[in-house]
Design a protein around this motif. Sequence first.
Motif, PDB file in Angstrom:
ATOM      1  N   GLY A   1       0.773  -1.187   0.084  1.00  0.00           N
ATOM      2  CA  GLY A   1       0.247  -0.328   0.308  1.00  0.00           C
ATOM      3  C   GLY A   1       0.404   1.354  -0.118  1.00  0.00           C
ATOM      4  O   GLY A   1      -0.034   2.709  -0.689  1.00  0.00           O
ATOM      5  N   ARG A   2       1.567   1.415   0.862  1.00  0.00           N
ATOM      6  CA  ARG A   2       2.697   2.528   0.847  1.00  0.00           C
ATOM      7  C   ARG A   2       4.132   2.431   0.195  1.00  0.00           C
ATOM      8  O   ARG A   2       4.597   3.265  -0.052  1.00  0.00           O
ATOM      9  CB  ARG A   2       3.404   2.791   2.259  1.00  0.00           C
ATOM     10  CG  ARG A   2       1.832   2.671   3.316  1.00  0.00           C
ATOM     11  CD  ARG A   2       1.928   4.268   4.259  1.00  0.00           C
ATOM     12  NE  ARG A   2       0.717   4.586   4.634  1.00  0.00           N
ATOM     13  CZ  ARG A   2      -0.475   4.949   4.346  1.00  0.00           C
ATOM     14  NH1 ARG A   2      -0.756   5.218   3.428  1.00  0.00           N
ATOM     15  NH2 ARG A   2      -1.200   4.987   5.438  1.00  0.00           N
TER      16      ARG A   2
ATOM     17  N   GLY B   1     -15.128  -3.779   0.405  1.00  0.00           N
ATOM     18  CA  GLY B   1     -15.253  -4.032   1.550  1.00  0.00           C
ATOM     19  C   GLY B   1     -14.809  -2.813   2.270  1.00  0.00           C
ATOM     20  O   GLY B   1     -15.893  -2.088   4.229  1.00  0.00           O
ATOM     21  N   LEU B   2     -14.762  -1.677   1.720  1.00  0.00           N
ATOM     22  CA  LEU B   2     -15.281  -0.269   2.209  1.00  0.00           C
ATOM     23  C   LEU B   2     -16.384   0.102   2.408  1.00  0.00           C
ATOM     24  O   LEU B   2     -16.534   0.687   3.370  1.00  0.00           O
ATOM     25  CB  LEU B   2     -14.955   0.828   1.582  1.00  0.00           C
ATOM     26  CG  LEU B   2     -13.113   0.597   1.043  1.00  0.00           C
ATOM     27  CD1 LEU B   2     -12.051   1.947  -0.060  1.00  0.00           C
ATOM     28  CD2 LEU B   2     -12.100   1.408   2.773  1.00  0.00           C
TER      29      LEU B   2
ATOM     30  N   LEU C   1      -9.035   4.798  -2.661  1.00  0.00           N
ATOM     31  CA  LEU C   1      -9.446   3.524  -2.900  1.00  0.00           C
ATOM     32  C   LEU C   1      -8.548   2.831  -3.980  1.00  0.00           C
ATOM     33  O   LEU C   1      -8.372   1.464  -3.524  1.00  0.00           O
ATOM     34  CB  LEU C   1     -11.372   3.502  -4.351  1.00  0.00           C
ATOM     35  CG  LEU C   1     -11.386   2.374  -4.413  1.00  0.00           C
ATOM     36  CD1 LEU C   1     -11.973   1.151  -3.677  1.00  0.00           C
ATOM     37  CD2 LEU C   1     -12.136   2.440  -5.582  1.00  0.00           C
ATOM     38  N   ASP C   2      -7.658   3.938  -4.549  1.00  0.00           N
ATOM     39  CA  ASP C   2      -6.273   3.206  -4.645  1.00  0.00           C
ATOM     40  C   ASP C   2      -5.392   2.729  -3.879  1.00  0.00           C
ATOM     41  O   ASP C   2      -5.139   1.258  -4.404  1.00  0.00           O
ATOM     42  CB  ASP C   2      -5.581   4.315  -6.039  1.00  0.00           C
ATOM     43  CG  ASP C   2      -6.526   4.792  -7.217  1.00  0.00           C
ATOM     44  OD1 ASP C   2      -7.588   3.582  -7.835  1.00  0.00           O
ATOM     45  OD2 ASP C   2      -6.062   5.123  -7.828  1.00  0.00           O
TER      46      ASP C   2
ATOM     47  N   ARG D   1      -5.291  -5.144  -1.073  1.00  0.00           N
ATOM     48  CA  ARG D   1      -6.260  -6.494  -1.563  1.00  0.00           C
ATOM     49  C   ARG D   1      -5.164  -6.748  -2.743  1.00  0.00           C
ATOM     50  O   ARG D   1      -5.121  -8.557  -2.643  1.00  0.00           O
ATOM     51  CB  ARG D   1      -7.053  -5.996  -2.247  1.00  0.00           C
ATOM     52  CG  ARG D   1      -8.066  -7.200  -2.881  1.00  0.00           C
ATOM     53  CD  ARG D   1      -8.877  -6.617  -3.085  1.00  0.00           C
ATOM     54  NE  ARG D   1      -9.724  -8.518  -4.310  1.00  0.00           N
ATOM     55  CZ  ARG D   1     -10.235  -8.158  -4.444  1.00  0.00           C
ATOM     56  NH1 ARG D   1     -10.699  -7.505  -6.116  1.00  0.00           N
ATOM     57  NH2 ARG D   1     -11.332  -9.686  -5.019  1.00  0.00           N
ATOM     58  N   ALA D   2      -4.693  -5.949  -3.461  1.00  0.00           N
ATOM     59  CA  ALA D   2      -3.737  -6.888  -3.887  1.00  0.00           C
ATOM     60  C   ALA D   2      -2.391  -7.599  -3.276  1.00  0.00           C
ATOM     61  O   ALA D   2      -2.274  -8.749  -4.131  1.00  0.00           O
ATOM     62  CB  ALA D   2      -2.928  -6.103  -5.553  1.00  0.00           C
TER      63      ALA D   2
END
Length: 115
Positions: A10-11, A44-45, A62-63, A69-70
């Motif tokens: 994510g980060r 999920g959100l 969302l991105d 998730r990926a």
Amino acid sequence: VSTWAYQGFGRGIALDKIGRLNEVATGGLRPHLTVLLDLPAAEGLARAGNDGGSDRFERETLDFHELVRAGYRTLAEREPERWLVIDASQPSEAVTEQIWRRLEPMLPSPPQGAS
């Protein structure tokens, strides 16, 4: 595992750095099984928003959530013997059954004569 998904994927923090930190922090402990209840990020959100509150992760874009998730899915693909990926859009009874089928063989047998 969440550190890999949120901070790494994510980060964008280097996965090898996260791996070294996790190794030190946990003393090399690893779960026998990780259950991933998988949903598209938007779904999920939407579910998370139903409780009337949100945390700092839920307020991310969302991105970002799609990257997380990926990331989880990538981790599961790397070690399928240690992961159970379940389509969480199924009814809760179906999800529970799939988890139980995977867990039951891992659990110790009850002592003789126990009910």
